[in-house]
Design an enzyme around this catalytic site. Structure first.
Site, PDB file in Angstrom:
ATOM      1  N   GLU A 117      23.305 -10.625 -21.180  1.00 49.54           N
ATOM      2  CA  GLU A 117      23.346 -11.861 -20.396  1.00 49.54           C
ATOM      3  C   GLU A 117      22.987 -11.822 -18.918  1.00 49.54           C
ATOM      4  O   GLU A 117      23.260 -10.718 -18.495  1.00 49.54           O
ATOM      5  CB  GLU A 117      24.951 -12.253 -20.517  1.00 49.54           C
ATOM      6  CG  GLU A 117      25.474 -12.603 -21.923  1.00 49.54           C
ATOM      7  CD  GLU A 117      26.721 -13.037 -21.805  1.00 49.54           C
ATOM      8  OE1 GLU A 117      27.438 -13.179 -23.006  1.00 49.54           O
ATOM      9  OE2 GLU A 117      27.484 -13.227 -20.969  1.00 49.54           O
ATOM     10  N   ASP A 165      34.605 -18.471 -12.238  1.00 54.27           N
ATOM     11  CA  ASP A 165      34.184 -16.851 -12.038  1.00 54.27           C
ATOM     12  C   ASP A 165      35.079 -16.573 -10.949  1.00 54.27           C
ATOM     13  O   ASP A 165      35.440 -17.036  -9.973  1.00 54.27           O
ATOM     14  CB  ASP A 165      32.821 -16.817 -11.520  1.00 54.27           C
ATOM     15  CG  ASP A 165      31.933 -16.852 -12.556  1.00 54.27           C
ATOM     16  OD1 ASP A 165      31.916 -16.425 -13.567  1.00 54.27           O
ATOM     17  OD2 ASP A 165      30.918 -17.745 -12.516  1.00 54.27           O
TER      18      ASP A 165
END
Lengths: 267, 409
Positions: A50, A61
């Protein structure tokens, strides 16, 4: 998309009786050149890579990935650079699937159709868009499918049963299960046993879908989640990059070591 | 794109939560889908309940201190000549700003949902201060996310939050202002949504937060409508409602009852933060034509670069220092119902000086932006034009900045 690279990677891992290892790094962290080198080097051990496209307002995040993203943006990485990193990587290893992951505003500004076209041209295999949930993502997901790009749906512990069914129905080859209520890189606050129980509820719905688990997975915990089709490690890798830069050590070597160790734990 | 009549603006969105088909929505991570859905259902239920409305009105009257006064600024009007300048002194509300309406309603919702923890973001510190007050009043544990830069420049409000027993979480990422505080607050909610309620401090964020906030601040215009009728016997023929716009919660609250009127009758003017005169940075996405983007879960005009990275903003006013704006203001802009302009830091400071010189009013730097516009246009307008400025915050919190810039407070 039965014979997609993503599907093949899961099949291969299954044959070897282990979960697939998915790595996450931020494109351009800490430079365009270095992040490509890291990618090439860790692809020896990772089954699927990824690649995050960095955004400066990432609402899902945690600290480690934020740090990586800010670093990459500061070093001037642009969306087109990310596509060129993918292209170059694919010339080096065309058998490794690449999944781009990021936030919708960047796709929106680039233009959805142009973005998908660019993905196709640079041989991106899949896309994860953190803030484009189901059902809002239906149109975009079907555009991806038409272009043979896997749109990866996310499922979380808060996803209701009804939603779960609908999401699985609209999913492509891979589904991403978020292990716990957390941003990326949080400490695993749910027992691995419990996570696997929840995970199996998803698998029961449709055995043919590849379901990976991510969020909070480290060298310490990865072994306990071995039963999954795939496991994603992101923050632990970003953290290693930060650490290596601070110590003025070779990021490529250090990160590769981390990924190798992760792979050994699930063999 | 068209406005509907007789339906509150907050309810004029489609099934995906978009106003005018493109502003708003809920761009949220999967984890927040369920808590947002639960909150949406709960709010939908509560706002229909007579009991809940009664409770809200009780606290607005006895706790917030409603109605706030509506006064004519005689001296300022005669000094400038032209239009009559009036002020709705919302800063009289408990705590010193309009943020108390949203905070009170969120605390009531939090209680109704059986959650014990409440978190919120703040820029100028008012949203945080009010949430900490409401949390204390209703027995909730409170955490406030605030940019490290804002903690420094809005100290009086931080002191108040701590006195109310709230924990201030300093945010060091990015520009260390409101935009990062909202991001960090949303991240916290992602991790704790099972037992924690989130209050977004303005009419921004995922659809439901825009609605709750707008529904709460609408109290301002309900009061004003009654006060106008009382003062003038009927609603005057030429009115201009001037309000500063950061996220846009006080402006929506000030305007909501008047949106159905023709704009020649009641004009709505929003004033954004133009930033320092010589700086390229500003916080005025509407009036300086920013592109549509997605920020904090909603689509709106956003200060950003070509790549979709959110731009740094700059303003003397922490409460307006935000790169995005409410989707309902984007909708009002595109339907041309409201007009948006901006005032620079210097213009706002001059307006503050003039207002405080002539009147017994102490508007914070946010409404000083609105006063700057009123001062600019008043001399050119006829005597029967009624300019009303929402003086939505008190300048106590700005004491350090004012001392520094004007040499006195």
């Amino acid at each position: 998309m039965n014979n997609s690279l993503i599907n093949q990677s899961f099949k291969k891992a299954k044959k070897e009786n282990r979960p697939a290892l998915l790595t996450y790094t931020v494109a351009g962290d800490n430079t365009k050149k270095k992040s490509l080198e890291i990618l090439k080097s860790i692809s020896k051990y990772a089954d699927i890579c990824e690649l995050g496209f960095p955004h400066n307002t990432p609402i899902a995040d945690g600290g480690q990935i934020q740090t990586s993203a800010y670093r990459a943006i500061k070093n001037g990485v642009k969306i087109n650079d990310i596509f060129s990193i993918v292209s170059k990587f694919k010339k080096f290893r065309k058998d490794k699937p690449i999944i781009l992951m990021g936030y919708y505003n960047m796709i929106y500004q680039y233009n959805e159709n142009k973005f998908i076209k660019k993905c196709k041209k640079s041989k991106v295999d899949g896309l994860i868009v953190v803030d484009l949930p189901h059902p809002e993502n239906k149109i975009f997901a079907s555009k991806c499918k038409k272009n043979k790009i896997n749109f990866i749906q996310l499922i979380s512990p808060t996803t209701s049963k009804l939603r779960l069914k609908k999401i699985i129905k609209d999913s492509h080859d891979m589904i991403y299960y978020i292990s716990m209520l957390s941003t990326t890189g949080g400490k695993l606050k749910v027992s691995p046993k419990r996570i696997i129980q929840e995970y199996q509820k998803i698998k029961k719905q449709n055995k043919s879908k590849n379901v990976v688990i991510g969020f909070g997975i480290t060298e310490k915990t990865i072994k306990l989640l071995k039963k999954a089709d795939g496991l994603v490690v992101g923050s632990a890798i970003c953290k290693e990059i930060t650490k290596s830069i601070k110590k003025r050590q070779n990021t490529v070597i250090n990160v590769t070591n981390v990924v190798r160790k992760l792979k050994n734990k699930i063999k | 794109m068209k406005l509907k009549k007789n339906i509150p603006l907050i309810d004029q969105h489609d099934k995906f939560g978009f106003w005018g088909g493109k502003f708003g929505g809920s761009f949220i991570p999967e984890t927040l889908k369920k808590p947002v859905e639960d909150l949406t259902k709960e709010f939908h239920k509560l706002r229909k309940k007579r009991n809940f409305i009664k409770k809200r009105d009780f606290y607005f009257k006895n706790y917030v201190g409603s109605p706030t006064s509506f006064i004519k600024l005689e001296n300022l009007s005669s000094h400038l000549g032209g239009a009559q300048i009036w002020a709705k002194v919302v800063s009289e509300a408990n705590g010193g700003a309009h943020k108390i309406y949203n905070a009170t309603v969120h605390a009531l919702i939090c209680k109704a949902m059986g959650k014990k923890y409440i978190v919120g973001d703040t820029g100028a510190g008012y949203a945080g201060k009010m949430l900490s007050m409401a949390a204390k009043k209703f027995g909730l544990k409170c955490k406030i996310f605030m940019g490290a830069k804002d903690i420094k420049r809005q100290k009086p409000n931080c002191d108040a939050m701590r006195r109310n027993g709230a924990e201030i979480v300093p945010v060091y990422s990015g520009s260390q202002t409101l935009v990062d505080a909202v991001s960090e607050c949303m991240r916290y909610w992602v991790s704790n949504c099972d037992n924690t309620h989130m209050c977004v401090g303005s009419t921004v964020g995922p659809n439901i937060f825009v609605k709750i906030c707008g529904w709460s601040t609408a109290q301002i215009s309900r009061e004003l409508k009654i006060q106008l009728k009382k003062e003038f016997k009927k609603i005057p023929k030429k009115i201009k409602l001037i309000n500063c716009v950061g996220g846009g919660s006080s402006a929506y609250g000030f305007w909501s009852e008047f949106i159905d009127y023709d704009k020649k009758h009641i004009e709505l003017i929003g004033v954004e933060a133009g930033g320092p005169k010589k700086s390229k940075l500003h916080a005025a996405p509407l009036s300086r034509n920013a592109k549509i983007g997605i920020l904090h879960g909603a689509a709106s005009y956003v200060c950003q670069n070509n790549e979709g990275q959110i731009q740094d903003t700059e303003s003397i006013s922490a409460g307006l220092d935000y790169p995005g704006v409410s989707p309902i203001h984007c909708f009002l802009k595109d339907t041309k119902r409201a007009r948006y302009t901006y005032a620079t830091d210097e213009a706002a400071l001059n307006a503050y000086k003039m207002v405080t010189k002539f009147e017994k009013l102490n508007p914070s730097l946010e409404p000083s932006h609105a006063f700057a516009e009123a001062i600019k246009i008043a001399p050119k307008l006829s005597k029967d034009t009624i300019l009303i400025v929402n003086s939505c915050g008190d300048a106590k919190k700005d004491r350090d900045i004012l001392k520094d810039r004007l040499g006195k407070y």
